[in-house]
Write an enzyme that holds these catalytic residues in place. Sequence first.
Site, mmCIF file in Angstrom:
data_model
loop_
_atom_site.group_PDB
_atom_site.id
_atom_site.type_symbol
_atom_site.label_atom_id
_atom_site.label_comp_id
_atom_site.label_asym_id
_atom_site.label_seq_id
_atom_site.Cartn_x
_atom_site.Cartn_y
_atom_site.Cartn_z
ATOM 1 N N LEU A 194 0.874 -1.170 0.000
ATOM 2 C CA LEU A 194 0.000 0.000 0.000
ATOM 3 C C LEU A 194 0.906 1.214 0.000
ATOM 4 O O LEU A 194 1.825 1.312 0.801
ATOM 5 C CB LEU A 194 -0.881 -0.024 1.256
ATOM 6 N N ASP A 195 0.664 2.136 -0.887
ATOM 7 C CA ASP A 195 1.478 3.346 -1.043
ATOM 8 C C ASP A 195 1.509 4.207 0.206
ATOM 9 O O ASP A 195 0.668 4.077 1.086
ATOM 10 C CB ASP A 195 0.835 4.204 -2.144
#
Lengths: 261, 428
Positions: free
Chosen positions: A59-60
Site C-alpha cells: 500500500l502506497d
Amino acid sequence: LNAAPGRAPRQQIRFLPAPAPGGGGAVELVPARVPVLADHPLVRGPRFRKLKIGAGHRLDVKASGVFVLGIGHGNKLLTDLYNCHLTKVYTVGGLFGKATDDFSDMGNLVEKTTFDHITREKLERILAVIQGTNHKALLMYSNIDMKTQEAYELAVKGLIRPMGKSPPIITAVRCLQFALPEFQLEIHCLHETQQYLRKMVHEIGLELKSSAVCTQVRRIRDGVFTVDDALPRTRWNLQSIQEAIQNCQLKVETELEKTLG
Amino acid sequence: AGPPGTRQLREAEEAAPVFQYAGKAARRKDRVFVWGFSYSGALGIPSFVRPDAGWKKPRRIQPTPYRLETEEKISSAACGYGFTLLASNTRDITKVWGMGLNKDSQLGFQRSRRDQTKGYEYVLEPSPIPLPLEEPQRTRVLQVSCGRAHSLILTDSEGVFTMGNNSYGQCGRKVVEDEIYSGSHLIHQLKEFDSRVVQVVCGQDHSLFRTKKGSVYACGWGADGQTGLGHYNITSVPTKLHGDIAGVNIIQVSSYGDCCLAVSDEGDVFGWGNSEYLQLASVTETTQVNVPRHLPFKIGKVKEAACGGTGNIVLTEDGNVFVWGYGILGKGPNLIETGVPEMIPPSLFGCSDFSPDIRVAHVRCGLSQFAALTNRGELFVWGKNLRGCLGTGRMEDQYFPWRVTVPGEVVDVACGVDHMVSMVRSFT
C-alpha cells in the site's frame, strides 16, 4: 503479551529424599511431582522477545485502507493468500481540470483544461470500454487454451483469472459519485499498484478530452478482508488484534480451501 | 532564489493558462472500421494491396479494426463475397460507394482511367456508384445488401436498384443467355410491389424483398427452395411468397447463404430454403424446404433473426441469444450441430452481478461467423476465423463470444465471408 499467563511449567517425577516415617535418621526415596527448574520463568526469561510480522499486498504512502499483516505462523498463510490471486477493491477519487506529473494532486502542474463538457454518461461509456478491454486481458493472461470446452465453461461462470504473474488487470469499474469537477470510482483489480490506478485516472481524463488527477486511493477490500474487519489506529492493542485474528480465521481457511484445493 | 514555497506554487497554478480541447457543443463523430481479408479490395484501403511507399509491404489480412475514412456519414453497409457497399442517406448526388470485386459489375460500371471503354475488375477504394435516379437530389438511399455476385440498393421513393450477376435472375430481370456481366452498365430498377419496399436482403444467388404491408417477395436461384415459391426453379421476376407467411405481417427477413428466416410482428419465426445443416430440422426431415414454414420454437417472442451459411441465430425480446444449425455455434467446441435452438449464457456478453443491465441489442451473421451488439455498444464475435474476419487480432477460430476492441461505440456491423465492416460512434 509477555504479561499474559504463559504455559504452565512441565512437571517431572523425581525421587526425593524425605524423612522416613517412624524413626529419625533413615532417609527414604519418595516419588514426588516437582516442576522442572529449566521451565522456571526466571530461568527461561520472557516468552516473546521478537515477533515475526509479515505484510500482505503493498500500500502506497499516499494511499490508505486495508493492509493485511501476518503474525508468526500466519506468515505462511500470507504466501498462500498471494497465490490465490483474489481481487482487491479500491475507491478512487479524482478531480477534473488539472494534469500533474505524478498523476496525484500533490505533484507539479503540467496542464489545466476545461471540463464542463463532461457528463456522467460519457464517463460511464469510457468505464465500460476499460472494463471490456481488461476483460479481454483477463482471458488472455489466464493461460487457458481458448479452444477447450472447459475454457468455455469457466468463461460462462466468470471464473477465469490469471493464476500467475500478469500486468495489472481491472475486473470491474463503477462510478459511485459524479459532481463536476470531482468524481469517485470503485475499482476491482488484480496485480495492480496504486500508482497504476492514479495513471488510470489520468488516462480517463485524457479520453474525455480533458485532464484529471487522483485525489484519493483507498483500499476497501483485500481478498477476504474488508474495512469492517480492519482495525483503525485507535484499536491497535493486543485484545482487538487477537479478536480480529479469531474472526478472520474461518474466512481465510474456507477461501484457501476453495481456491487452492 | 531557493525552492518555491506553497503560496508561490498556488499562485503559479492559478495563473497557468487553461486549454480547451472540446467545447460544450462537441459532437460525437461517426466512423467506419473495417477488418478482414484485404487483397480483394473489399476493405477499401488501397495501400494494403498496392503500397504507396517503398518500405511498406502489402497487407493481406487486417486482423484488428482499421479506420476507413469516408466523405459522408455512412448509414448502411453490406458485405458481399469479396466486395462491400457503403451507403449514406444524404441528398447529394453521390449516395453509394462500392469497393472490392467487380468482375460481375456488382459495383456498377467503374470506368477505368487507363482505358475509357473498359471498367475496373477490382476496386480498391470506396468509389461512387452512379445510380440512374430520376430525382437524384431528393431521393435517399435507405439500405444496401450484397450477395455472392449481385447487390441491391433500396431507395425511399424510387424502388430497388439491382446490379451484378443475373444468371439466376437474382437481379429481378429476365435471364439473358451468355450475357457478359463484366463491365456492364446495366442497373435494373424494380418498382412493382404491393407496397413500398422497406428491406432488401441478398442470399447467395437469390434476393428477398420485404414490403411495408408485411409481405415478402423473392427472385433468383431456387434449387434449394430458397425463393420459397413452392418450386425448385429459377425465378427472374420478384414474386410474392405464400405458405405459412401468407397474411402474416413480417417485420424482418434475413438470409446470407441458401437458407432464409423471417420474423413476424408477433414474434414467430418462419424459415425456408436449405436445411442440410439442420436449420429447419424442427419441422422437416428433408434437406430442402421450398415453402415458408413456421418454426415452432418455445423460446419467447423473437425480435430479430439472422441467417448464416450453416448456422442461424435469433434474438428474443428479453435479450437472450439462441443459436442452432451446424458449425461453431458459440457454446464451446463440443457443440457442433443442433436442430433445436440453444441459448448462449448472457454472462459471456458481459452481463454479471456487477453490471446486470447489459443486453444484446442486435445479432448479425456472416457465412460462418456470428456477431452480437450489446446495448452498451460492445461488439462480440464468434465462429470460424476465415482470413482474420473476426477482428480479434488472432487467427484462430473462436468458440465462444469474444469482445472486439473498437475505439468507439459500435452502432451497426455488417458481416461478409472474409471481412466485416462496422459503423462506430466515437466516445466523446
